[in-house]
Design a protein around this motif. Structure first.
Motif, PDB file in Angstrom:
ATOM      1  N   ALA A   7       7.642 -10.141   1.288  1.00 63.19           N
ATOM      2  CA  ALA A   7       6.955  -8.846   1.393  1.00 63.19           C
ATOM      3  C   ALA A   7       7.367  -7.864   0.310  1.00 63.19           C
ATOM      4  O   ALA A   7       6.508  -7.333  -0.397  1.00 63.19           O
ATOM      5  N   ARG A   8       8.627  -7.591   0.202  1.00 66.80           N
ATOM      6  CA  ARG A   8       9.063  -6.560  -0.752  1.00 66.80           C
ATOM      7  C   ARG A   8       8.632  -6.865  -2.182  1.00 66.80           C
ATOM      8  O   ARG A   8       8.060  -5.983  -2.848  1.00 66.80           O
ATOM      9  N   PRO A   9       8.838  -8.074  -2.701  1.00 70.97           N
ATOM     10  CA  PRO A   9       8.385  -8.343  -4.075  1.00 70.97           C
ATOM     11  C   PRO A   9       6.876  -8.155  -4.249  1.00 70.97           C
ATOM     12  O   PRO A   9       6.431  -7.632  -5.275  1.00 70.97           O
ATOM     13  N   ARG A  10       6.095  -8.529  -3.271  1.00 74.45           N
ATOM     14  CA  ARG A  10       4.639  -8.358  -3.370  1.00 74.45           C
ATOM     15  C   ARG A  10       4.264  -6.884  -3.353  1.00 74.45           C
ATOM     16  O   ARG A  10       3.345  -6.461  -4.068  1.00 74.45           O
ATOM     17  N   LEU A  11       4.956  -6.103  -2.542  1.00 80.98           N
ATOM     18  CA  LEU A  11       4.670  -4.671  -2.473  1.00 80.98           C
ATOM     19  C   LEU A  11       5.037  -3.981  -3.784  1.00 80.98           C
ATOM     20  O   LEU A  11       4.267  -3.178  -4.315  1.00 80.98           O
ATOM     21  N   ILE A  12       6.214  -4.309  -4.304  1.00 87.88           N
ATOM     22  CA  ILE A  12       6.670  -3.717  -5.566  1.00 87.88           C
ATOM     23  C   ILE A  12       5.729  -4.121  -6.702  1.00 87.88           C
ATOM     24  O   ILE A  12       5.361  -3.300  -7.537  1.00 87.88           O
ATOM     25  N   GLU A  13       5.313  -5.375  -6.716  1.00 87.61           N
ATOM     26  CA  GLU A  13       4.397  -5.848  -7.749  1.00 87.61           C
ATOM     27  C   GLU A  13       3.062  -5.101  -7.686  1.00 87.61           C
ATOM     28  O   GLU A  13       2.499  -4.730  -8.723  1.00 87.61           O
ATOM     29  N   ALA A  14       2.569  -4.867  -6.492  1.00 84.96           N
ATOM     30  CA  ALA A  14       1.309  -4.131  -6.325  1.00 84.96           C
ATOM     31  C   ALA A  14       1.435  -2.726  -6.909  1.00 84.96           C
ATOM     32  O   ALA A  14       0.519  -2.242  -7.587  1.00 84.96           O
ATOM     33  N   GLU A  16       3.685  -1.692  -9.243  1.00 77.49           N
ATOM     34  CA  GLU A  16       3.907  -1.759 -10.688  1.00 77.49           C
ATOM     35  C   GLU A  16       2.641  -2.104 -11.462  1.00 77.49           C
ATOM     36  O   GLU A  16       2.383  -1.552 -12.517  1.00 77.49           O
ATOM     37  N   LYS A  17       1.855  -3.049 -10.938  1.00 81.23           N
ATOM     38  CA  LYS A  17       0.642  -3.478 -11.626  1.00 81.23           C
ATOM     39  C   LYS A  17      -0.543  -2.562 -11.349  1.00 81.23           C
ATOM     40  O   LYS A  17      -1.547  -2.621 -12.043  1.00 81.23           O
ATOM     41  N   GLY A  18      -0.423  -1.764 -10.304  1.00 77.59           N
ATOM     42  CA  GLY A  18      -1.550  -0.913  -9.938  1.00 77.59           C
ATOM     43  C   GLY A  18      -2.681  -1.708  -9.324  1.00 77.59           C
ATOM     44  O   GLY A  18      -3.834  -1.289  -9.339  1.00 77.59           O
TER      45      GLY A  18
END
Length: 67
Positions: A7-14, A16-18
């Protein structure tokens, strides 16, 4: 631990990438306020931090999302 690995990596990626398309329920059919989704992603990401000391208290979560 799955939450921390997935979850956390996917949320952070969302954030960061917008690109929130990977974390928004497709059943919403783009019927949402994008700024509110970002606010919820940021809140969710902070709530699944590995260290309990770094996670916000529930009153902080509530206050962040009512302002």
């Amino acid at each position: 631990m799955l939450v921390f690995w997935q979850a956390r990596p996917r949320l952070i990626e969302a954030i960061e990438k917008g690109d929130i398309s990977e974390v928004v329920d497709p059943r919403l059919e783009n019927d949402y306020v994008e700024s509110e989704v970002y606010k919820m992603i940021e809140t969710a990401a902070s709530c699944v931090r590995h260290s309990a000391l770094k996670r916000p208290r529930m009153v902080q979560v509530r206050n962040r999302n009512t302002s």
